[in-house]
Enzyme design. Structure first.
Site, mmCIF file in Angstrom:
data_model
loop_
_atom_site.group_PDB
_atom_site.id
_atom_site.type_symbol
_atom_site.label_atom_id
_atom_site.label_comp_id
_atom_site.label_asym_id
_atom_site.label_seq_id
_atom_site.Cartn_x
_atom_site.Cartn_y
_atom_site.Cartn_z
ATOM 1 N N ILE A 31 115.316 21.648 181.093
ATOM 2 C CA ILE A 31 114.838 20.269 181.198
ATOM 3 C C ILE A 31 114.587 19.685 179.816
ATOM 4 C CG2 ILE A 31 112.966 18.791 182.015
ATOM 5 C CD1 ILE A 31 112.598 20.704 184.349
ATOM 6 N N GLY A 32 113.929 20.448 178.964
ATOM 7 C CA GLY A 32 113.616 19.951 177.629
ATOM 8 C C GLY A 32 113.119 21.071 176.743
ATOM 9 N N GLY A 34 110.717 21.929 172.898
ATOM 10 C CA GLY A 34 109.876 21.504 171.798
ATOM 11 C C GLY A 34 109.768 22.625 170.793
ATOM 12 N N ALA A 37 107.668 25.436 172.884
ATOM 13 C CA ALA A 37 107.988 25.856 174.252
ATOM 14 C C ALA A 37 109.265 25.186 174.735
ATOM 15 C CB ALA A 37 106.832 25.515 175.190
ATOM 16 N N VAL A 39 111.090 23.923 178.514
ATOM 17 C CA VAL A 39 110.783 23.612 179.905
ATOM 18 C C VAL A 39 112.072 23.778 180.696
ATOM 19 C CG1 VAL A 39 109.901 21.919 181.541
ATOM 20 C CG2 VAL A 39 108.974 21.994 179.215
ATOM 21 N N LYS A 54 107.225 25.716 182.129
ATOM 22 C CA LYS A 54 107.093 25.635 180.670
ATOM 23 C C LYS A 54 106.859 27.043 180.137
ATOM 24 C CE LYS A 54 104.231 23.299 177.166
ATOM 25 N NZ LYS A 54 103.104 22.328 177.003
ATOM 26 N N ASP A 147 96.926 13.420 173.135
ATOM 27 C CA ASP A 147 98.342 13.248 172.797
ATOM 28 C C ASP A 147 99.061 12.409 173.854
ATOM 29 O OD1 ASP A 147 100.432 13.596 170.999
ATOM 30 O OD2 ASP A 147 101.177 15.404 171.977
#
Length: 476
Positions: A31-32, A34, A37, A39, A54, A147
């Site tokens: 999904i994504g 960073g 981490a 996801v 995650k 955040d």
């Protein structure tokens, strides 16, 4: 300009980790990602539903494990339809921390802006009230997100905006540096390298709503900085500029400008007050409002004014502002209908809640008290942290020259109690942001017209507020 998170700056990129094998879950895709981490999308085999998992990039890292544990615990501790649901957490076979989340197929607000451009005004206000409700619930549970930004607002399968990534969330009273994203951070966070409180979250949410309308964070939009340092310099020393969109009304601009004030004291006192201001803009522009969804808080703002004639048994005369482009005939018809409804509501609901104060020229109205009486009995609505905060009682107001002095009593005084008050303009909406006082009285300039009104809430030391403000009007 890409978002830069202070607590991850300077780390070396890691190789793409292998999706872990998790019992009962089947890997679907990425999904994504960073800096700390990834996801992944998995299918939960027992329910055949998709979930987002995650997974930390690091193995057997105590700091990473603590951060994941905090995020899972925080997000599961106060469920809300606009906070991403947590289903579970654990450690993979190779020592990586993971959290299982609700899958949000709509992606992030950041992704939607990139693909479709800026949001319509009405949808932005709708999202704003929902997210402010969720944020207020977090703050009431003594948690600051720290955040809030477009990439941390995800769209669920029900089409609802949901706050995600509480990874750097911390206690409302913990002012140690924990991290932030500069484009969305207020000046006090940048100046302290990370310290912030609930008012900082309000700023960041306002910056997110601003970006929904402008396409970029406020200072990226207004000043087009060429570096992170230049962006920080703009946030620290330059004003927020209005959004250059002809369809963004001044009422919306004013709400966002207040929430984006450089001085935290000039912002909305709580996220629910921010939600109320957004609701006021909705009502003014569209004639409806998105409800606030927090237990113990009224879903809609109280909009009641009592004139001297009303105390004598006559109906109040008040009408909502109509858009200027409406034809006079339509306005007349709408006002007549509204007055008829107001008459019915007034006779059935408001009259039983009117108490005459000791001063003969003041009338007190406490609408929507959920069964609480004006002599200080608490309603049986609670917020998960104890009895609901009652409304002030024994309100009165008297004119003295060009001013009016209002007084009230606290039916359940506790250490650290303060009082948030605001002047009500023409009996329609608060004309000033809430101001705090330690006293049970306040003097204000007299309003134009036959009466001057204020609303007052009790504010506990933990920032819980009266579920319904008490309202009093002094009459000339």
């Amino acid at each position: 300009m890409p978002n830069v998170t202070a607590h991850t700056a300077g780390r070396k990129p890691t190789a793409t980790p292998t999706p872990p094998r998790l019992k009962g879950y089947r890997y679907v895709g990425v999904i994504g990602k960073g800096s700390t981490a990834y996801v992944y999308r998995y299918r939960q085999e027992a329910t055949e539903r998709d979930v987002a998992i995650k997974v930390s990039n690091t193995h057997l890292d105590p700091k990473s494990g603590a951060r994941f544990s905090t995020e899972a615990t925080v997000m599961a501790s106060f469920p809300h339809p606009n906070i991403l649901t947590v289903y579970g957490a654990g450690i993979t076979g190779d020592g990586r921390s993971y959290i299982i989340f609700e899958y949000a197929p709509g992606g992030s607000v950041k992704d939607i802006i990139a693909k479709q451009g800026a949001y319509p005004v009405d949808k932005t206000l709708d999202y704003g009230v929902q997210l402010a409700s969720a944020l207020y619930l977090a703050h009431r549970n003594r948690i600051v997100h720290r955040d809030i930004k477009t990439s941390n607002i995800l769209i669920t399968a029900q089409g609802l905006p949901a706050i995600a990534d509480f990874g750097i969330a911390t206690s409302l009273y913990d002012h140690r540096s924990t991290g932030y994203s500069p484009p969305w951070a207020p000046p006090e966070v940048l100046a302290s390298n990370g310290s912030g409180d609930d008012r900082s979250d309000i700023y960041s949410l306002a910056a997110t709503l601003y970006a929904m309308l402008a396409g970029k964070s406020p200072f990226e939009y207004a000043y087009a900085p060429r570096s992170l340092d230049e962006l920080v310099e703009c946030i620290m020393h330059k004003p927020v500029l209005p959004i250059n969109r002809p369809d963004v009304p001044n009422a919306v601009q004013q709400v966002l400008m207040k929430a984006l004030s450089a001085d935290p004291a000039d912002r909305y006192f709580t996220a629910v007050e921010f939600a109320r201001a957004l609701q006021d803009a909705q009502i003014q522009l569209y004639g409806h409002a998105t409800p606030v969804t927090v237990q113990g808080i009224e879903p809609y703002p109280a909009r009641v004014a009592i004139a001297p004639a009303a105390v004598q048994g006559n109906l109040p005369t008040a009408q909502a502002p109509a858009p200027k482009h409406r034809k006079p005939l339509i306005i007349t018809a709408v006002v007549a209908a509204v007055l008829a409804v107001v008459g019915i509501v007034f006779a059935a609901v408001i009259m039983p809640n009117i108490d005459r104060s000791q001063h003969t020229t003041a009338a007190v109205v406490n609408p929507g008290m959920n069964g609480a009486t004006s002599d200080g009995e608490d309603s049986d609505v609670t917020d998960g942290g104890g009895t609901a905060v009652p409304s002030p009682v024994e309100l009165s107001g008297a004119y003295a020259g060009d001013g009016v002095k209002f007084t009230w009593s606290n039916p359940d005084p506790q250490d650290g109690d303060k009082y948030a008050w605001s002047v009500i303009n023409n009996g329609d909406s608060a004309s000033t942001g809430a101001q705090l006082t330690d006293d049970t009285s306040v003097s204000v300039p007299a309003s134009d017209g036959a009466q001057t009104c204020i609303q007052v809430s009790i504010v506990r030391q933990d920032r819980r507020m009266s579920s319904t403000p008490a309202t009093v009007c002094a009459v000339k």
